[in-house]
Scaffold this motif. Sequence first.
Motif, PDB file in Angstrom:
ATOM      1  N   TYR A  35      43.613  57.268  26.284  1.00 38.25           N
ATOM      2  CA  TYR A  35      43.580  58.166  27.159  1.00 38.25           C
ATOM      3  C   TYR A  35      44.945  57.853  27.934  1.00 38.25           C
ATOM      4  O   TYR A  35      45.753  57.197  28.040  1.00 38.25           O
ATOM      5  CB  TYR A  35      42.410  57.721  28.182  1.00 38.25           C
ATOM      6  N   ARG A  36      45.086  59.169  28.672  1.00 35.10           N
ATOM      7  CA  ARG A  36      46.492  59.432  29.091  1.00 35.10           C
ATOM      8  C   ARG A  36      46.673  58.387  30.270  1.00 35.10           C
ATOM      9  O   ARG A  36      45.690  58.481  31.123  1.00 35.10           O
ATOM     10  CB  ARG A  36      46.491  60.945  29.813  1.00 35.10           C
ATOM     11  N   GLY A  37      47.655  57.661  30.186  1.00 36.85           N
ATOM     12  CA  GLY A  37      48.041  56.642  31.423  1.00 36.85           C
ATOM     13  C   GLY A  37      46.872  55.611  31.195  1.00 36.85           C
ATOM     14  O   GLY A  37      46.883  54.485  32.243  1.00 36.85           O
ATOM     15  N   GLY A  38      46.362  55.309  30.017  1.00 35.30           N
ATOM     16  CA  GLY A  38      45.361  54.105  30.100  1.00 35.30           C
ATOM     17  C   GLY A  38      44.247  54.238  31.169  1.00 35.30           C
ATOM     18  O   GLY A  38      43.602  53.211  31.639  1.00 35.30           O
ATOM     19  N   ARG A  39      43.703  55.507  31.711  1.00 31.86           N
ATOM     20  CA  ARG A  39      42.862  55.821  32.761  1.00 31.86           C
ATOM     21  C   ARG A  39      41.561  56.186  32.131  1.00 31.86           C
ATOM     22  O   ARG A  39      41.483  57.009  31.427  1.00 31.86           O
ATOM     23  CB  ARG A  39      43.502  56.649  33.788  1.00 31.86           C
ATOM     24  N   LYS A 135      47.060  47.332  24.041  1.00 32.15           N
ATOM     25  CA  LYS A 135      47.850  48.006  24.552  1.00 32.15           C
ATOM     26  C   LYS A 135      48.049  48.052  25.970  1.00 32.15           C
ATOM     27  O   LYS A 135      48.537  48.953  26.709  1.00 32.15           O
ATOM     28  CB  LYS A 135      47.606  49.511  24.039  1.00 32.15           C
ATOM     29  N   GLY A 136      47.227  47.052  26.608  1.00 31.61           N
ATOM     30  CA  GLY A 136      47.403  46.908  28.098  1.00 31.61           C
ATOM     31  C   GLY A 136      46.740  47.742  29.011  1.00 31.61           C
ATOM     32  O   GLY A 136      47.269  48.021  29.962  1.00 31.61           O
ATOM     33  N   ALA A 137      45.681  48.600  28.495  1.00 29.82           N
ATOM     34  CA  ALA A 137      45.077  49.356  29.102  1.00 29.82           C
ATOM     35  C   ALA A 137      44.572  48.893  30.527  1.00 29.82           C
ATOM     36  O   ALA A 137      44.545  49.460  31.674  1.00 29.82           O
ATOM     37  CB  ALA A 137      43.790  50.037  28.468  1.00 29.82           C
ATOM     38  N   GLY A 138      43.942  47.695  30.566  1.00 21.55           N
ATOM     39  CA  GLY A 138      43.422  47.136  31.729  1.00 21.55           C
ATOM     40  C   GLY A 138      44.325  47.085  32.770  1.00 21.55           C
ATOM     41  O   GLY A 138      44.174  46.998  34.004  1.00 21.55           O
ATOM     42  N   SER A 139      45.522  46.389  32.445  1.00 20.74           N
ATOM     43  CA  SER A 139      46.702  46.073  33.183  1.00 20.74           C
ATOM     44  C   SER A 139      47.259  47.461  33.738  1.00 20.74           C
ATOM     45  O   SER A 139      47.645  47.307  34.957  1.00 20.74           O
ATOM     46  CB  SER A 139      47.687  45.113  32.465  1.00 20.74           C
ATOM     47  N   GLN A 140      47.141  48.457  32.959  1.00 21.42           N
ATOM     48  CA  GLN A 140      47.774  49.641  33.516  1.00 21.42           C
ATOM     49  C   GLN A 140      46.831  50.230  34.595  1.00 21.42           C
ATOM     50  O   GLN A 140      47.639  50.694  35.593  1.00 21.42           O
ATOM     51  CB  GLN A 140      47.951  50.795  32.303  1.00 21.42           C
ATOM     52  N   SER A 141      45.559  50.198  34.465  1.00 21.85           N
ATOM     53  CA  SER A 141      44.844  50.474  35.526  1.00 21.85           C
ATOM     54  C   SER A 141      44.785  49.894  36.889  1.00 21.85           C
ATOM     55  O   SER A 141      45.026  50.516  37.778  1.00 21.85           O
ATOM     56  CB  SER A 141      43.039  50.558  35.130  1.00 21.85           C
ATOM     57  N   THR A 142      44.704  48.684  36.888  1.00 19.59           N
ATOM     58  CA  THR A 142      45.041  47.825  37.896  1.00 19.59           C
ATOM     59  C   THR A 142      46.403  47.910  38.730  1.00 19.59           C
ATOM     60  O   THR A 142      46.409  48.057  40.163  1.00 19.59           O
ATOM     61  CB  THR A 142      44.719  46.425  37.677  1.00 19.59           C
ATOM     62  N   SER A 143      47.583  47.920  37.740  1.00 20.49           N
ATOM     63  CA  SER A 143      48.749  48.077  38.397  1.00 20.49           C
ATOM     64  C   SER A 143      49.041  49.445  38.995  1.00 20.49           C
ATOM     65  O   SER A 143      49.792  49.446  40.071  1.00 20.49           O
ATOM     66  CB  SER A 143      49.804  47.904  37.200  1.00 20.49           C
ATOM     67  N   ARG A 144      48.396  50.542  38.710  1.00 23.67           N
ATOM     68  CA  ARG A 144      48.319  51.935  39.170  1.00 23.67           C
ATOM     69  C   ARG A 144      48.030  51.850  40.539  1.00 23.67           C
ATOM     70  O   ARG A 144      48.487  52.428  41.439  1.00 23.67           O
ATOM     71  CB  ARG A 144      47.898  52.884  38.364  1.00 23.67           C
ATOM     72  N   ILE A 145      46.759  51.237  40.558  1.00 25.55           N
ATOM     73  CA  ILE A 145      46.089  51.456  42.001  1.00 25.55           C
ATOM     74  C   ILE A 145      46.967  50.497  42.910  1.00 25.55           C
ATOM     75  O   ILE A 145      46.816  50.860  43.951  1.00 25.55           O
ATOM     76  CB  ILE A 145      44.580  50.473  41.699  1.00 25.55           C
ATOM     77  N   PHE A 146      47.454  49.259  42.587  1.00 24.26           N
ATOM     78  CA  PHE A 146      48.067  48.423  43.583  1.00 24.26           C
ATOM     79  C   PHE A 146      49.377  48.771  43.901  1.00 24.26           C
ATOM     80  O   PHE A 146      50.188  48.203  44.711  1.00 24.26           O
ATOM     81  CB  PHE A 146      47.727  46.980  43.599  1.00 24.26           C
ATOM     82  N   ASN A 147      50.140  49.206  42.759  1.00 23.39           N
ATOM     83  CA  ASN A 147      51.464  49.426  42.890  1.00 23.39           C
ATOM     84  C   ASN A 147      51.904  50.985  43.183  1.00 23.39           C
ATOM     85  O   ASN A 147      51.725  51.858  42.477  1.00 23.39           O
ATOM     86  CB  ASN A 147      52.328  49.433  41.489  1.00 23.39           C
ATOM     87  N   THR A 148      51.940  51.241  44.352  1.00 27.56           N
ATOM     88  CA  THR A 148      51.985  52.592  45.456  1.00 27.56           C
ATOM     89  C   THR A 148      53.317  53.198  44.623  1.00 27.56           C
ATOM     90  O   THR A 148      53.353  54.415  45.163  1.00 27.56           O
ATOM     91  CB  THR A 148      51.966  52.529  46.721  1.00 27.56           C
TER      92      THR A 148
END
Length: 269
Positions: A35-39, A135-148
């Motif tokens: 999915y786009r952006g791993g979201r 492909k690091g989908a889990g880390s993409q989601s969490t990093s996007r939330i906490f990395n403004t």
Amino acid sequence: VLNQQDINKFLWILVGVSTMLMILGYINYEEISSYRGGRMTVMGGGPIVFGRWMLIAVLVILFNKNTYSRYLYLLIPLFLFMSFTAGSRGPLYAFVVILLLYFLFSFRRNFIKIIILSLLGIASITTLSLTENDKGAGSQSTSRIFNTSIGAYARIDRVIRSVKLVTAAPFGVGIGNWAQESNKFSEHQHEDKQYSHNIFFELMNESGIVVLLLFVILLITILDSSLLLLSLQDHYFRLFLILFVYLFINALVSGDIVDNRLMFIMLAL
């Protein structure tokens, strides 16, 4: 006029839709990296809408005093986990604001709930971080939330171009024309389907100052009446007010008019 039975049916429908989306999310979790952006997103609704529905279910379960709602507490961690996979900051930040405001005024009565929710939130974040796929989908989601900083430029750019569009077209540029007209004020070009991610800017830029003023008057009128009804101690009214405030905060930072249709339903209730 809605009676208590109608209200209960409506609330169960909300939880039912959220549950269906959550199940689809878990079914498709292995494919999240594609999915786009791993979201996470299901049924074409987009990650913002998906995240909102997950947290709407949590709020209904938490604040609905229906006897059967207690049995749904076990679903809360499942909804929270899926909300993080969407990687959408707006729904999560609005959810946190609602909980902070509510528990601030009822800390002693809800101390256990505060502890449990805090632990569930930490567990959801930790689990998502540890279950990332190849492909690091889990880390993409969490990093996007906490990395403004992720996506921050695009949001700031939307605000700047929206402000410029206010003076350039005070009576609006027409529904759906925000991206095309606002592209004139920025080097960063948005696709035609893009929007300002703020309901006030969207109404002002696309429909004009008259429509914006009518919306503000509607908000003030309904909220003024709502403050008078708070003294009735009706838990259904409190729940709908909580849902409206949650969706309204969302409308200030994410989504467009179509995404915010549930907010208008809560406003009417």
